[in-house]
Design an enzyme around this catalytic site. Sequence first.
Site, PDB file in Angstrom:
ATOM      1  CB  THR A  75      -0.933   0.000   1.221  1.00  0.00           C
ATOM      2  OG1 THR A  75      -1.779  -1.151   1.167  1.00  0.00           O
ATOM      3  CG2 THR A  75      -1.777   1.251   1.248  1.00  0.00           C
ATOM      4  CB  VAL A  76       3.298   2.619   2.436  1.00  0.00           C
ATOM      5  CG1 VAL A  76       4.201   3.845   2.531  1.00  0.00           C
ATOM      6  CG2 VAL A  76       2.269   2.645   3.556  1.00  0.00           C
ATOM      7  CE  LYS A  87       3.613   2.604  12.056  1.00  0.00           C
ATOM      8  NZ  LYS A  87       2.722   2.183  10.940  1.00  0.00           N
ATOM      9  CD  GLU A 120       7.401  13.983   9.578  1.00  0.00           C
ATOM     10  OE1 GLU A 120       6.513  13.766  10.422  1.00  0.00           O
ATOM     11  OE2 GLU A 120       8.298  14.834   9.730  1.00  0.00           O
ATOM     12  CB  ILE A 179       0.408  14.744  11.250  1.00  0.00           C
ATOM     13  CG1 ILE A 179      -1.106  14.551  11.281  1.00  0.00           C
ATOM     14  CG2 ILE A 179       0.811  15.908  12.148  1.00  0.00           C
ATOM     15  CD1 ILE A 179      -1.628  14.148  12.642  1.00  0.00           C
ATOM     16  N   GLY A 213      -9.163  -0.239   4.194  1.00  0.00           N
ATOM     17  CA  GLY A 213      -7.710  -0.188   4.164  1.00  0.00           C
ATOM     18  C   GLY A 213      -7.083   0.448   5.377  1.00  0.00           C
ATOM     19  CD  GLU A 225      -1.774  -3.708   7.454  1.00  0.00           C
ATOM     20  OE1 GLU A 225      -1.881  -4.631   6.615  1.00  0.00           O
ATOM     21  OE2 GLU A 225      -1.344  -2.571   7.165  1.00  0.00           O
ATOM     22  CG  ASP A 251       0.513   1.757  14.997  1.00  0.00           C
ATOM     23  OD1 ASP A 251       1.304   1.531  14.074  1.00  0.00           O
ATOM     24  OD2 ASP A 251      -0.096   2.844  15.126  1.00  0.00           O
ATOM     25  CE  LYS A 268       1.733   5.031  14.039  1.00  0.00           C
ATOM     26  NZ  LYS A 268       0.317   5.176  13.639  1.00  0.00           N
TER      27      LYS A 268
END
Length: 399
Positions: A10-11, A89, A113, A120, A171, A174, A185, A189
């Site tokens: 996806t990314v 991450k 980032e 953001i 989406g 997962e 997660d 972060k």
Amino acid sequence: MKIAILGFGTVGSGVYDIIANGDTRMRVTAIFIRPTHPATMPEMTTGLDAILNDPTIDVIVETMGGLHPAHDYILQALQHGKHVVTANKAVVAKYLPEFTAVAAQHHVQFYFEATTGGGIPWIRNLERAARIDQIDTIEGIFNGTSNYILDQMQRAHLDFDPVLLAAKDMGYAEADPSADIDGEDVVNKLKISAALAYNMAPPRDVPTFGIRNVSKADIDFFASQHQVLRLIGKSKRDGDHYSMVVEPRLYSETALAANTFENFNLIRLHGQTIGDLQFYGQGAGKYPTANAIVQDLYDILENAPHLDRSFDQPLHFDANLNVTDYVLRADPMTFAMFNDRETEIVNDRLVIKQIPTGDMHKLMRGVLAIDADAFMAAIGDSELAAKDVLHQQDQEVIG
């Protein structure tokens, strides 16, 4: 600037799309795929060594996710004199000091980032604040998937399972959503953010409680009290001590956090001279995350350095640095665990007054051993008493 992308999910595909339709100074010349992935584009290859040894490739974008083999691939890229940009991450939270040191040794950049806050520009602005200020608080909604679930449960009056299924279809979640709904997660972060803010290596373990056990009845009860539930990551520094916690937290329905809807994130920092800064934007999705990666690519292209950190500040982790109130929904037989605390019963739920965060999380593990479906949430800020945010005429003081 020639770029190789490791992983084309996806990314990774989002990064490719933005570059292909954007600045002509950037070009993706290689896409690393696993042998089981069909090569559908001329840039695709299963040969990582060819990418690493190609002197024309300037930057490697890692979007594979997970700890391994991502850790090894990032190290190899840096050691081969390639800049690295990643959205991973988990691997950054664990190996950030190592990656930063190796990048410096080989005179390249390691930017990340996209690991925190989706679209953001959180990391960049956190670094800017930390250049001047001592940051003493980081907190907020760091996970778009969990926020979407809680928001939809409240505003659409739905149960957990159908909302989770919708999050997968959109989406946001997962196939295995554990990292999102169990808080891991957010932990990653928060570790990355605190490491930058405090210039220290993050702790191995962080008190964590997710939203897996939240029920529609919980959400409805909180709504009847004019409260909104959000999954929050928070870190606080006091002198040479700091805390970190990830847990559900209740906010007044008029608070900004309560009005952060869908997959959006709201993250706050507090510095000595800047005061409060809050950042709002999409925290999940293909293009918000890819956008953050491309922003890092521009910084490399334009030689815009990020904050230089050694991550060696000698700070002490203290899980009990924060004291707050909690509401607990569990088998009543577990309430005896809190007999030495001031408590109240509110609609069959136990409100525990002013308990240190670390102690509450330890006790919650005991509660879950008896009632695996139990749920807890912190109430407002530490200075707010339970009576200010949870009030029923039939309250019964039991402690």
